[in-house]
Motif scaffolding. Structure first.
Motif, PDB file in Angstrom:
ATOM      1  N   UNK A  52       0.811  -1.218   0.000  1.00 10.96           N
ATOM      2  CA  UNK A  52       0.000   0.000   0.000  1.00 10.96           C
ATOM      3  C   UNK A  52       0.843   1.266   0.000  1.00 10.96           C
ATOM      4  N   UNK A  53       2.168   1.115  -0.078  1.00  8.40           N
ATOM      5  CA  UNK A  53       3.041   2.291   0.005  1.00  8.40           C
ATOM      6  C   UNK A  53       3.696   2.548  -1.344  1.00  8.40           C
ATOM      7  N   UNK A  54       4.846   1.945  -1.587  1.00 10.74           N
ATOM      8  CA  UNK A  54       5.513   2.132  -2.868  1.00 10.74           C
ATOM      9  C   UNK A  54       6.235   3.453  -3.013  1.00 10.74           C
ATOM     10  N   UNK A  55       6.415   4.171  -1.909  1.00  6.54           N
ATOM     11  CA  UNK A  55       7.104   5.463  -1.945  1.00  6.54           C
ATOM     12  C   UNK A  55       8.545   5.291  -2.416  1.00  6.54           C
ATOM     13  N   UNK A  56       9.024   6.258  -3.193  1.00  7.57           N
ATOM     14  CA  UNK A  56      10.421   6.233  -3.635  1.00  7.57           C
ATOM     15  C   UNK A  56      11.282   7.002  -2.639  1.00  7.57           C
ATOM     16  N   UNK A  57      12.369   6.378  -2.182  1.00  2.90           N
ATOM     17  CA  UNK A  57      13.294   7.034  -1.258  1.00  2.90           C
ATOM     18  C   UNK A  57      14.722   6.790  -1.733  1.00  2.90           C
ATOM     19  N   UNK A  58      15.623   7.668  -1.309  1.00  2.00           N
ATOM     20  CA  UNK A  58      17.029   7.500  -1.673  1.00  2.00           C
ATOM     21  C   UNK A  58      17.758   6.936  -0.458  1.00  2.00           C
ATOM     22  N   UNK A  59      18.346   5.754  -0.638  1.00  2.00           N
ATOM     23  CA  UNK A  59      18.970   5.028   0.467  1.00  2.00           C
ATOM     24  C   UNK A  59      20.393   5.549   0.682  1.00  2.00           C
ATOM     25  N   UNK A  60      20.591   6.312   1.775  1.00  2.00           N
ATOM     26  CA  UNK A  60      21.923   6.853   2.056  1.00  2.00           C
ATOM     27  C   UNK A  60      22.664   6.007   3.093  1.00  2.00           C
ATOM     28  N   UNK A  61      22.117   4.845   3.450  1.00  2.00           N
ATOM     29  CA  UNK A  61      22.815   3.987   4.418  1.00  2.00           C
ATOM     30  C   UNK A  61      24.140   3.525   3.817  1.00  2.00           C
ATOM     31  N   UNK A  62      25.084   3.206   4.703  1.00  2.00           N
ATOM     32  CA  UNK A  62      26.444   2.936   4.268  1.00  2.00           C
ATOM     33  C   UNK A  62      26.527   1.814   3.230  1.00  2.00           C
ATOM     34  N   UNK A  63      25.832   0.722   3.490  1.00  2.00           N
ATOM     35  CA  UNK A  63      25.914  -0.393   2.549  1.00  2.00           C
ATOM     36  C   UNK A  63      24.667  -0.509   1.668  1.00  2.00           C
ATOM     37  N   UNK A  64      23.902   0.557   1.609  1.00  2.00           N
ATOM     38  CA  UNK A  64      22.724   0.608   0.724  1.00  2.00           C
ATOM     39  C   UNK A  64      21.800  -0.580   0.955  1.00  2.00           C
ATOM     40  N   UNK A  65      21.551  -0.896   2.227  1.00  2.00           N
ATOM     41  CA  UNK A  65      20.821  -2.124   2.547  1.00  2.00           C
ATOM     42  C   UNK A  65      19.370  -1.889   2.950  1.00  2.00           C
ATOM     43  N   UNK A  66      18.933  -0.625   2.948  1.00  2.00           N
ATOM     44  CA  UNK A  66      17.551  -0.377   3.366  1.00  2.00           C
ATOM     45  C   UNK A  66      16.572  -1.015   2.394  1.00  2.00           C
ATOM     46  N   UNK A  67      15.501  -1.570   2.944  1.00  2.00           N
ATOM     47  CA  UNK A  67      14.456  -2.163   2.115  1.00  2.00           C
ATOM     48  C   UNK A  67      13.176  -1.335   2.204  1.00  2.00           C
ATOM     49  N   UNK A  68      12.767  -1.042   3.455  1.00  2.00           N
ATOM     50  CA  UNK A  68      11.513  -0.309   3.673  1.00  2.00           C
ATOM     51  C   UNK A  68      11.797   1.185   3.775  1.00  2.00           C
ATOM     52  N   UNK A  69      10.841   1.995   3.370  1.00  2.00           N
ATOM     53  CA  UNK A  69      11.062   3.432   3.524  1.00  2.00           C
ATOM     54  C   UNK A  69      10.958   3.783   4.999  1.00  2.00           C
TER      55      UNK A  69
END
Ligand SMILES: [Zn+2]
Length: 193
Positions: A152-169
């Protein structure tokens, strides 16, 4: 735009995806900014101004008519699938919209090569989005532009975490498995009725 902004002109792609949420529903939600020409025109003017500021280029003279909105929503959903993290196999990104979209190159006063959409309407917006995806892929930034996989989300976010490991916004809401189960139960309930 919730969360971190994508760098440079890639912000246009993020803004395009975030004009609407993924799943149509009768629950109260944010309005789809590409649902009517007035809202779509206001969104596009703001998004192009943001793009021009981010890239140091002139604002492209693009406008949208009512006939542009359907195709542009399809482009938006194709990009949402393209940017979904992992290979869930849920949906193949439809990339036919990219074929033959024209981008005009120019020499800027500072000897940088400029780029601008060379088609009107939705094709112009899609051409510019396609160019930004290309540039982000060349710079290695594309894998960090992600769309939240909560249905129900699908929002676009830019993952600035060190290892680019974020999945959920947002892990607390969209990554919450209780929410996910409740959401799926509601959907099945709705489908059964
Ligand atoms: Zn989310």
């Amino acid at each position: 735009v919730p969360g971190e902004r994508a760098p440079g002109g890639l912000v246009l792609v993020q803004e395009l995806v975030n004009t609407g949420l993924r799943v149509p529903s009768d629950e109260p939600r944010l309005a789809d900014l590409l649902a009517d020409p007035g809202a779509a025109g206001r969104w596009l003017a703001a998004a192009l101004a943001e793009w021009a500021q981010a890239t140091g280029q002139p604002v492209p003279p693009l406008t949208l008519t009512a006939a542009d909105l359907g195709p542009l929503r399809e482009v938006r959903e194709a990009i949402r699938v393209l940017a979904a993290p992992g290979d869930s196999g849920d949906a193949e990104p439809g990339l036919a919209w990219l074929a033959g979209l024209p981008v005009a190159l120019s020499m800027q006063p500072d000897a940088h090569v400029g780029y601008a959409p060379a088609a009107p309407g939705w094709r112009g917006v899609a051409a510019l989005a396609g160019a930004e995806i290309l540039l982000a892929q060349q710079r290695g930034q594309w894998p960090r532009l992600k769309t939240c996989p909560f249905p129900a989300c699908g929002i676009a976010f830019y993952d600035v975490s060190r290892n680019a490991s974020r999945v959920w916004h947002d892990v607390a809401t969209c990554g919450n498995q209780t929410n996910l189960r409740a959401y799926r139960a509601r959907r099945q309930d709705g489908a059964a009725r």
